[in-house]
Design a protein around this motif. Structure first.
Motif, PDB file in Angstrom:
ATOM      1  N   VAL A 144       0.956   6.581   7.528  1.00 60.64           N
ATOM      2  CA  VAL A 144      -0.069   5.702   6.961  1.00 60.64           C
ATOM      3  C   VAL A 144      -1.290   5.653   7.872  1.00 60.64           C
ATOM      4  CG1 VAL A 144      -0.604   3.291   6.429  1.00 60.64           C
ATOM      5  CG2 VAL A 144       1.517   4.315   5.578  1.00 60.64           C
ATOM      6  N   SER A 179      -0.140   3.669  -8.241  1.00 60.16           N
ATOM      7  CA  SER A 179       0.808   2.855  -9.002  1.00 60.16           C
ATOM      8  C   SER A 179       0.278   2.554 -10.392  1.00 60.16           C
ATOM      9  CB  SER A 179       1.107   1.553  -8.259  1.00 60.16           C
ATOM     10  OG  SER A 179       1.797   1.805  -7.045  1.00 60.16           O
ATOM     11  N   GLU A 182       4.983   4.514   9.046  1.00 57.64           N
ATOM     12  CA  GLU A 182       3.836   3.802   9.619  1.00 57.64           C
ATOM     13  C   GLU A 182       2.869   4.771  10.283  1.00 57.64           C
ATOM     14  OE1 GLU A 182       6.952   3.075  10.100  1.00 57.64           O
ATOM     15  OE2 GLU A 182       7.250   1.046   9.293  1.00 57.64           O
ATOM     16  N   ARG A 234      -3.236   0.732   1.197  1.00 56.84           N
ATOM     17  CA  ARG A 234      -2.883  -0.190   0.111  1.00 56.84           C
ATOM     18  C   ARG A 234      -3.740   0.063  -1.129  1.00 56.84           C
ATOM     19  NH1 ARG A 234      -1.680  -3.952   4.211  1.00 56.84           N
ATOM     20  NH2 ARG A 234      -3.852  -4.595   4.367  1.00 56.84           N
ATOM     21  N   ALA A 235      -5.027   0.290  -0.919  1.00 54.68           N
ATOM     22  CA  ALA A 235      -5.924   0.551  -2.050  1.00 54.68           C
ATOM     23  C   ALA A 235      -5.562   1.861  -2.735  1.00 54.68           C
ATOM     24  CB  ALA A 235      -7.367   0.591  -1.567  1.00 54.68           C
ATOM     25  N   TRP A 250       6.407   1.371  -2.579  1.00 50.92           N
ATOM     26  CA  TRP A 250       5.844   1.846  -1.309  1.00 50.92           C
ATOM     27  C   TRP A 250       6.459   1.153  -0.112  1.00 50.92           C
ATOM     28  CZ3 TRP A 250       3.063   6.025  -2.269  1.00 50.92           C
ATOM     29  CH2 TRP A 250       2.430   6.141  -3.512  1.00 50.92           C
ATOM     30  N   GLU A 251       6.799  -0.121  -0.296  1.00 48.91           N
ATOM     31  CA  GLU A 251       7.330  -0.895   0.822  1.00 48.91           C
ATOM     32  C   GLU A 251       8.705  -0.421   1.274  1.00 48.91           C
ATOM     33  OE1 GLU A 251       8.990  -2.605  -2.895  1.00 48.91           O
ATOM     34  OE2 GLU A 251       7.009  -1.875  -2.262  1.00 48.91           O
ATOM     35  N   PRO A 273      -3.269   0.815   7.193  1.00 46.98           N
ATOM     36  CA  PRO A 273      -2.634   0.051   6.108  1.00 46.98           C
ATOM     37  C   PRO A 273      -3.598  -0.428   5.031  1.00 46.98           C
ATOM     38  CG  PRO A 273      -1.808  -0.666   8.244  1.00 46.98           C
ATOM     39  CD  PRO A 273      -2.961   0.254   8.520  1.00 46.98           C
ATOM     40  N   GLU A 274      -4.781  -0.873   5.412  1.00 48.85           N
ATOM     41  CA  GLU A 274      -5.701  -1.436   4.417  1.00 48.85           C
ATOM     42  C   GLU A 274      -6.171  -0.370   3.433  1.00 48.85           C
ATOM     43  OE1 GLU A 274      -9.873  -3.977   4.198  1.00 48.85           O
ATOM     44  OE2 GLU A 274      -8.728  -3.901   6.064  1.00 48.85           O
ATOM     45  N   PHE A 330      -2.595   3.355  -2.697  1.00 46.13           N
ATOM     46  CA  PHE A 330      -1.289   3.229  -3.344  1.00 46.13           C
ATOM     47  C   PHE A 330      -1.394   2.423  -4.634  1.00 46.13           C
ATOM     48  CE2 PHE A 330       0.873   3.509   1.090  1.00 46.13           C
ATOM     49  CZ  PHE A 330       0.565   4.855   1.143  1.00 46.13           C
ATOM     50  N   ALA A 331      -2.264   1.424  -4.641  1.00 44.50           N
ATOM     51  CA  ALA A 331      -2.450   0.628  -5.856  1.00 44.50           C
ATOM     52  C   ALA A 331      -3.008   1.495  -6.976  1.00 44.50           C
ATOM     53  CB  ALA A 331      -3.379  -0.549  -5.575  1.00 44.50           C
TER      54      ALA A 331
END
Length: 209
Positions: free
Chosen positions: A57, A75, A54, A68-69, A87-88, A64-65, A71-72
């Motif tokens: 990140v 992926s 955390e 997420r973008a 990732w989780e 986090p926001e 990491f997407a």
């Protein structure tokens, strides 16, 4: 042909780049290629015990926001290469000196790339703590090595200076990010380039002799 691969096991793009180079080599089975893992720490100043994911990140990825973008995107890039990122499940951002030491130790036993692949999968797909001797030994076992021998090696300082030396040499070459591939000490490829780029680089290096 010699390919030096500057990489870090907590670099998601490094996993993709390694898979793509391997696929390129499969397309050129006639080439005699020696690949060498060259340690590069993305966070050389990371505390020995690492930090919570955390915190990473928040400080490295901007929260986090934004993470997420990012990491997407990673992926989506890795999926065609058969890579799945969970990732989780990642709980920590480790200091990777010991992971690099393990790969160098495995190289002496002919299991360098199996160990690197096991470490990538352990971290990104299962959330293993790569600062833990137990988790590193488990990755060694997955790569076909004796986990007790791996744990005994990690308890000492073998390979530590080689890790630091590789980091210094990367800096002298101007490497600031990974993955970075050096073919025969003359051609450099930065990043997880498309498969075709690796194939073309192999062909050009082979033609140049």
């Amino acid at each position: 042909m010699r390919i030096d691969i500057f990489s870090d096991v907590v670099c998601p793009w490094c996993w993709i780049g390694e898979r793509r180079l391997a696929a390129a080599l499969e397309r050129r089975p006639e080439l005699e290629v020696a690949r060498r893992w060259r340690p590069f720490q993305l966070q050389p100043g990371m505390p020995a015990g690492g930090i919570p994911w955390e915190e990473m990140v928040r400080t490295k990825f901007g929260g986090p926001e934004r993470a997420r973008a990012m990491f997407a995107q990673v992926s989506a890039a890795g999926a065609p290469d058969g890579i799945h990122y969970a990732w989780e499940r990642i709980a920590s951002a480790p200091n990777t000196v010991d992971a690099h030491r393990l790969i160098l130790w495995a190289a002496e036993r002919g299991r360098e790339w199996e160990t690197a692949e096991a470490l990538f999968g352990a971290y990104f797909a299962r959330g293993a703590d790569l600062g833990s001797a137990d988790d590193l030994a488990a990755a060694a076992a997955e790569a076909g090595l004796d986990p007790r021998e791996a744990r005994a090696f990690l308890a000492g300082d073998g390979g530590r200076e080689e890790v630091l030396r590789s980091q210094r040499e990367a800096g002298e070459l101007g490497v600031t990010g990974v993955p970075f591939f050096v073919i025969d000490g003359r051609w450099g490829i930065s990043g997880a380039q498309p498969l075709e780029v690796f194939v073309r680089a192999l062909d050009e290096a082979a033609a140049a002799g």
